[in-house]
Design a protein around this motif. Structure first.
Motif, PDB file in Angstrom:
ATOM      1  N   ASN A  29      30.694  69.071  57.532  1.00 54.67           N
ATOM      2  CA  ASN A  29      29.413  67.659  56.838  1.00 54.67           C
ATOM      3  C   ASN A  29      29.501  66.329  58.185  1.00 54.67           C
ATOM      4  O   ASN A  29      28.729  65.487  57.638  1.00 54.67           O
ATOM      5  CB  ASN A  29      30.516  67.125  55.776  1.00 54.67           C
ATOM      6  N   ALA A  30      29.986  66.901  59.231  1.00 57.19           N
ATOM      7  CA  ALA A  30      29.568  65.945  60.753  1.00 57.19           C
ATOM      8  C   ALA A  30      28.405  66.271  60.894  1.00 57.19           C
ATOM      9  O   ALA A  30      28.342  66.947  62.253  1.00 57.19           O
ATOM     10  CB  ALA A  30      30.395  66.164  61.528  1.00 57.19           C
ATOM     11  N   ILE A  31      27.750  65.542  60.399  1.00 52.95           N
ATOM     12  CA  ILE A  31      25.825  65.767  60.435  1.00 52.95           C
ATOM     13  C   ILE A  31      25.367  65.124  62.287  1.00 52.95           C
ATOM     14  O   ILE A  31      24.370  66.194  62.372  1.00 52.95           O
ATOM     15  CB  ILE A  31      24.735  65.164  59.781  1.00 52.95           C
ATOM     16  N   VAL A  32      25.963  64.003  62.594  1.00 50.23           N
ATOM     17  CA  VAL A  32      26.086  63.411  63.467  1.00 50.23           C
ATOM     18  C   VAL A  32      25.781  64.538  65.096  1.00 50.23           C
ATOM     19  O   VAL A  32      25.334  64.572  65.769  1.00 50.23           O
ATOM     20  CB  VAL A  32      26.943  62.208  63.836  1.00 50.23           C
ATOM     21  N   LEU A  33      27.134  65.479  64.461  1.00 51.04           N
ATOM     22  CA  LEU A  33      27.145  67.071  65.379  1.00 51.04           C
ATOM     23  C   LEU A  33      26.850  68.442  64.974  1.00 51.04           C
ATOM     24  O   LEU A  33      26.705  69.132  66.270  1.00 51.04           O
ATOM     25  CB  LEU A  33      28.879  67.267  65.869  1.00 51.04           C
ATOM     26  N   ASP A  34      25.542  67.522  64.754  1.00 47.02           N
ATOM     27  CA  ASP A  34      24.304  69.204  63.883  1.00 47.02           C
ATOM     28  C   ASP A  34      23.613  68.690  64.486  1.00 47.02           C
ATOM     29  O   ASP A  34      22.762  67.915  63.438  1.00 47.02           O
ATOM     30  CB  ASP A  34      24.685  69.417  62.931  1.00 47.02           C
ATOM     31  N   PRO A  35      22.598  68.649  65.521  1.00 40.63           N
ATOM     32  CA  PRO A  35      20.695  67.997  66.897  1.00 40.63           C
ATOM     33  C   PRO A  35      20.355  68.881  65.707  1.00 40.63           C
ATOM     34  O   PRO A  35      20.443  69.769  65.714  1.00 40.63           O
ATOM     35  CB  PRO A  35      21.397  67.191  67.206  1.00 40.63           C
ATOM     36  N   LYS A  36      19.593  67.902  65.654  1.00 37.11           N
ATOM     37  CA  LYS A  36      18.251  68.630  65.490  1.00 37.11           C
ATOM     38  C   LYS A  36      16.963  68.507  66.379  1.00 37.11           C
ATOM     39  O   LYS A  36      15.235  68.553  66.121  1.00 37.11           O
ATOM     40  CB  LYS A  36      17.234  69.238  63.635  1.00 37.11           C
ATOM     41  N   LYS A 162       8.270  69.430  66.364  1.00 32.31           N
ATOM     42  CA  LYS A 162       7.939  69.909  68.255  1.00 32.31           C
ATOM     43  C   LYS A 162       7.116  69.239  68.085  1.00 32.31           C
ATOM     44  O   LYS A 162       5.720  69.605  69.034  1.00 32.31           O
ATOM     45  CB  LYS A 162       7.537  71.133  68.239  1.00 32.31           C
ATOM     46  N   THR A 163       7.203  67.290  67.848  1.00 29.55           N
ATOM     47  CA  THR A 163       6.309  66.229  68.651  1.00 29.55           C
ATOM     48  C   THR A 163       6.763  65.573  68.628  1.00 29.55           C
ATOM     49  O   THR A 163       7.550  64.823  67.734  1.00 29.55           O
ATOM     50  CB  THR A 163       5.081  66.269  66.298  1.00 29.55           C
ATOM     51  N   PRO A 164       6.734  64.444  69.771  1.00 30.14           N
ATOM     52  CA  PRO A 164       6.968  63.314  69.592  1.00 30.14           C
ATOM     53  C   PRO A 164       6.576  62.390  68.454  1.00 30.14           C
ATOM     54  O   PRO A 164       5.850  62.291  68.249  1.00 30.14           O
ATOM     55  CB  PRO A 164       7.149  62.769  71.606  1.00 30.14           C
ATOM     56  N   ILE A 165       7.935  60.851  68.219  1.00 31.77           N
ATOM     57  CA  ILE A 165       7.478  60.763  67.014  1.00 31.77           C
ATOM     58  C   ILE A 165       7.640  59.128  67.421  1.00 31.77           C
ATOM     59  O   ILE A 165       8.534  58.812  67.817  1.00 31.77           O
ATOM     60  CB  ILE A 165       7.968  60.529  65.757  1.00 31.77           C
ATOM     61  N   GLN A 166       6.333  57.997  67.624  1.00 35.25           N
ATOM     62  CA  GLN A 166       7.093  57.096  67.834  1.00 35.25           C
ATOM     63  C   GLN A 166       7.201  56.302  66.502  1.00 35.25           C
ATOM     64  O   GLN A 166       6.469  55.965  66.312  1.00 35.25           O
ATOM     65  CB  GLN A 166       6.213  56.633  68.943  1.00 35.25           C
ATOM     66  N   PHE A 167       8.480  55.101  67.105  1.00 37.29           N
ATOM     67  CA  PHE A 167       8.406  54.559  65.964  1.00 37.29           C
ATOM     68  C   PHE A 167       7.934  53.248  66.854  1.00 37.29           C
ATOM     69  O   PHE A 167       8.727  52.713  67.460  1.00 37.29           O
ATOM     70  CB  PHE A 167       9.774  54.604  65.067  1.00 37.29           C
ATOM     71  N   VAL A 168       8.027  52.366  65.267  1.00 35.34           N
ATOM     72  CA  VAL A 168       7.944  50.667  66.057  1.00 35.34           C
ATOM     73  C   VAL A 168       8.191  50.224  64.749  1.00 35.34           C
ATOM     74  O   VAL A 168       8.095  50.538  63.348  1.00 35.34           O
ATOM     75  CB  VAL A 168       6.219  50.352  66.224  1.00 35.34           C
ATOM     76  N   LEU A 169       9.548  49.720  65.235  1.00 34.48           N
ATOM     77  CA  LEU A 169       9.806  48.494  63.229  1.00 34.48           C
ATOM     78  C   LEU A 169      10.044  47.845  63.577  1.00 34.48           C
ATOM     79  O   LEU A 169      10.881  46.697  64.461  1.00 34.48           O
ATOM     80  CB  LEU A 169      11.799  49.262  64.014  1.00 34.48           C
ATOM     81  N   THR A 170      10.379  47.062  62.366  1.00 36.28           N
ATOM     82  CA  THR A 170      10.921  45.813  61.716  1.00 36.28           C
ATOM     83  C   THR A 170      11.825  45.432  60.945  1.00 36.28           C
ATOM     84  O   THR A 170      11.908  46.227  59.789  1.00 36.28           O
ATOM     85  CB  THR A 170       9.351  45.180  62.142  1.00 36.28           C
ATOM     86  N   MET A 195      10.510  46.267  67.619  1.00 36.66           N
ATOM     87  CA  MET A 195      11.121  47.871  68.398  1.00 36.66           C
ATOM     88  C   MET A 195      10.688  48.972  68.466  1.00 36.66           C
ATOM     89  O   MET A 195       9.960  49.028  67.471  1.00 36.66           O
ATOM     90  CB  MET A 195      12.447  48.010  67.731  1.00 36.66           C
ATOM     91  N   ARG A 196      10.808  49.618  69.501  1.00 35.11           N
ATOM     92  CA  ARG A 196      10.493  50.977  69.657  1.00 35.11           C
ATOM     93  C   ARG A 196      11.683  52.018  70.002  1.00 35.11           C
ATOM     94  O   ARG A 196      12.600  51.703  70.485  1.00 35.11           O
ATOM     95  CB  ARG A 196       9.180  51.499  71.323  1.00 35.11           C
ATOM     96  N   MET A 197      11.009  52.934  69.226  1.00 33.59           N
ATOM     97  CA  MET A 197      12.346  54.367  69.922  1.00 33.59           C
ATOM     98  C   MET A 197      11.411  55.877  70.098  1.00 33.59           C
ATOM     99  O   MET A 197      10.006  55.650  68.807  1.00 33.59           O
ATOM    100  CB  MET A 197      13.598  54.197  68.947  1.00 33.59           C
ATOM    101  N   TRP A 198      11.424  56.342  70.252  1.00 32.67           N
ATOM    102  CA  TRP A 198      11.223  58.016  69.704  1.00 32.67           C
ATOM    103  C   TRP A 198      12.340  58.903  69.297  1.00 32.67           C
ATOM    104  O   TRP A 198      13.396  59.080  69.874  1.00 32.67           O
ATOM    105  CB  TRP A 198      10.118  58.709  70.783  1.00 32.67           C
ATOM    106  N   LEU A 199      11.769  59.895  68.618  1.00 33.68           N
ATOM    107  CA  LEU A 199      12.290  60.868  67.745  1.00 33.68           C
ATOM    108  C   LEU A 199      11.449  62.297  67.833  1.00 33.68           C
ATOM    109  O   LEU A 199      10.470  61.936  67.968  1.00 33.68           O
ATOM    110  CB  LEU A 199      12.825  61.171  66.451  1.00 33.68           C
ATOM    111  N   GLN A 200      12.656  63.472  67.788  1.00 35.36           N
ATOM    112  CA  GLN A 200      11.564  64.482  67.428  1.00 35.36           C
ATOM    113  C   GLN A 200      12.575  66.036  66.960  1.00 35.36           C
ATOM    114  O   GLN A 200      13.332  66.021  67.162  1.00 35.36           O
ATOM    115  CB  GLN A 200      11.674  65.076  68.790  1.00 35.36           C
ATOM    116  N   SER A 201      12.377  66.225  65.993  1.00 35.69           N
ATOM    117  CA  SER A 201      12.613  67.970  65.313  1.00 35.69           C
ATOM    118  C   SER A 201      12.195  68.862  65.669  1.00 35.69           C
ATOM    119  O   SER A 201      10.267  68.723  66.365  1.00 35.69           O
ATOM    120  CB  SER A 201      11.854  67.350  63.744  1.00 35.69           C
ATOM    121  N   ASP A 202      13.250  70.131  66.059  1.00 32.58           N
ATOM    122  CA  ASP A 202      12.606  70.713  66.899  1.00 32.58           C
ATOM    123  C   ASP A 202      12.331  72.030  65.887  1.00 32.58           C
ATOM    124  O   ASP A 202      11.776  72.984  66.178  1.00 32.58           O
ATOM    125  CB  ASP A 202      14.472  71.402  67.682  1.00 32.58           C
ATOM    126  N   GLY A 203      12.252  71.899  64.657  1.00 34.01           N
ATOM    127  CA  GLY A 203      12.294  73.285  64.178  1.00 34.01           C
ATOM    128  C   GLY A 203      12.172  71.938  62.190  1.00 34.01           C
ATOM    129  O   GLY A 203      11.955  70.772  62.008  1.00 34.01           O
TER     130      GLY A 203
END
Length: 328
Positions: A29-36, A162-170, A195-203
């Protein structure tokens, strides 16, 4: 006496083995070590590099500690001479100072290298137009606005694969942390800051998201589901969501902002200036993510850069105090 010691050693071995089995049983259940996604993949590699470098020190120290405790234990027939005086060893001093210095230098190198990797999406998806999502943490709920699509959701998040997601957070209240473990590390949400960060899902798939900062009595309910879907399914969901009669304007936002939990909701229309208003009303101290303007890493269309009607690029620039990057 010897028999009793043997029994204690066996018991200790059994207990240590049982503890290790229990510890390893939780690894599933260590989802941090199960990257997607690429961000989580880079961060997982950095975690393992850090663990291995630390093990270079920790494992030998523990082994030497166990050996010394066993080798120099006191015994009833101990006839060893008492010699409390010891001399300085330049060789030993050099060893136990050089090794930590090398380890810290290596950790610094890998950390800086991977940090710069995370500034922009990988080359494989650099040509893909990103999806901008404006995130507001509230007591005790999450508001997600899709400025380019003109919709908003509460407590759930849909993204294309498979699309970069640009998050703008407050945040509209207490400081919190936006965290989707299988897609990447957390980023703080703070009142008066964008604040800004980007994430992406491979599938495609469903991922767990949450607030990672304690923020009051209902903190445990600040969870949300992230669904990664195909581009066609995402576009179909957008069109379906636009049919929802509810509109997220300033009045609806004030009702949503009342302290308390909220069910999953979808708004089919969106007030374009709402996110900027949330940031400004909470102090107006605007700050790009960690001082890094990552907007330039994303391929943004010219018309969106020039638009002042609430496009994501204009909204980001207003929220962060930056001018749009016209070099692309």
């Amino acid at each position: 006496m010897k028999a009793a010691r043997k029994r204690l050693r066996r018991l200790g071995t059994v207990l240590a083995g049982a503890g290790m089995a229990v510890f390893l049983a939780g690894c599933e259940n260590a989802i941090v070590l199960d990257p997607k996604g690429p961000v989580a993949e880079i961060q997982k590699d950095l975690i393992w590099i850090s663990v291995l470098l630390c093990a270079v020190v920790v494992v030998p120290v523990l082994a030497i500690f166990a050996y010394i405790v066993w080798r120099y234990r006191d015994k009833p027939d101990n006839k060893a001479p008492y010699e409390p005086n010891w001399s300085h060893s330049t060789k030993l001093e050099a060893i136990w100072w050089t090794i930590p210095i090398i380890i810290v230098a290596l950790l610094g190198y890998f950390t800086v290298r991977d940090t710069y990797k995370l500034i922009k999406p990988p080359a494989e998806t650099a040509h893909v137009e990103p999806v901008t999502i404006q995130v507001t943490s509230m007591d005790w709920k999450w508001l997600f606005q899709y400025p380019d699509q003109g919709i908003a959701t509460v407590n759930y998040l849909n993204i294309p694969e498979k699309t970069p997601i640009q998050f703008v957070l407050t945040s509209n209240s207490a400081m919190n942390s936006f965290w989707v473990p299988q897609l990447g590390g957390m980023m703080y949400t703070m009142p008066g800051m964008a604040m800004r960060m980007w994430l992406q899902s491979d599938g495609t798939g469903e991922y767990y998201g949450s607030g990672a900062n304690f923020s009051g009595s209902e903190f445990a309910k600040m969870n949300f589901k992230v669904t990664s879907m195909t581009k066609d399914d995402f576009d179909a969901w957008i069109e379906k969501s636009k049919q929802e009669p509810a509109k997220l304007d300033h009045k609806a936002y004030q009702q949503l902002a009342v302290k308390g939990t909220a069910p999953i909701q979808t708004f089919g229309d969106l007030e374009p200036t709402l996110f900027n208003s949330i940031v400004i009303q909470n102090g107006g101290h605007h700050h790009p993510a960690n001082g890094l303007d990552i907007r330039g890493a994303f391929p943004v269309k010219k018309d969106k850069q020039d638009s002042s009607a609430g496009g994501s690029q204009a909204a980001d620039s207003a929220a962060s105090g930056d001018q749009p990057d016209s070099s692309q």
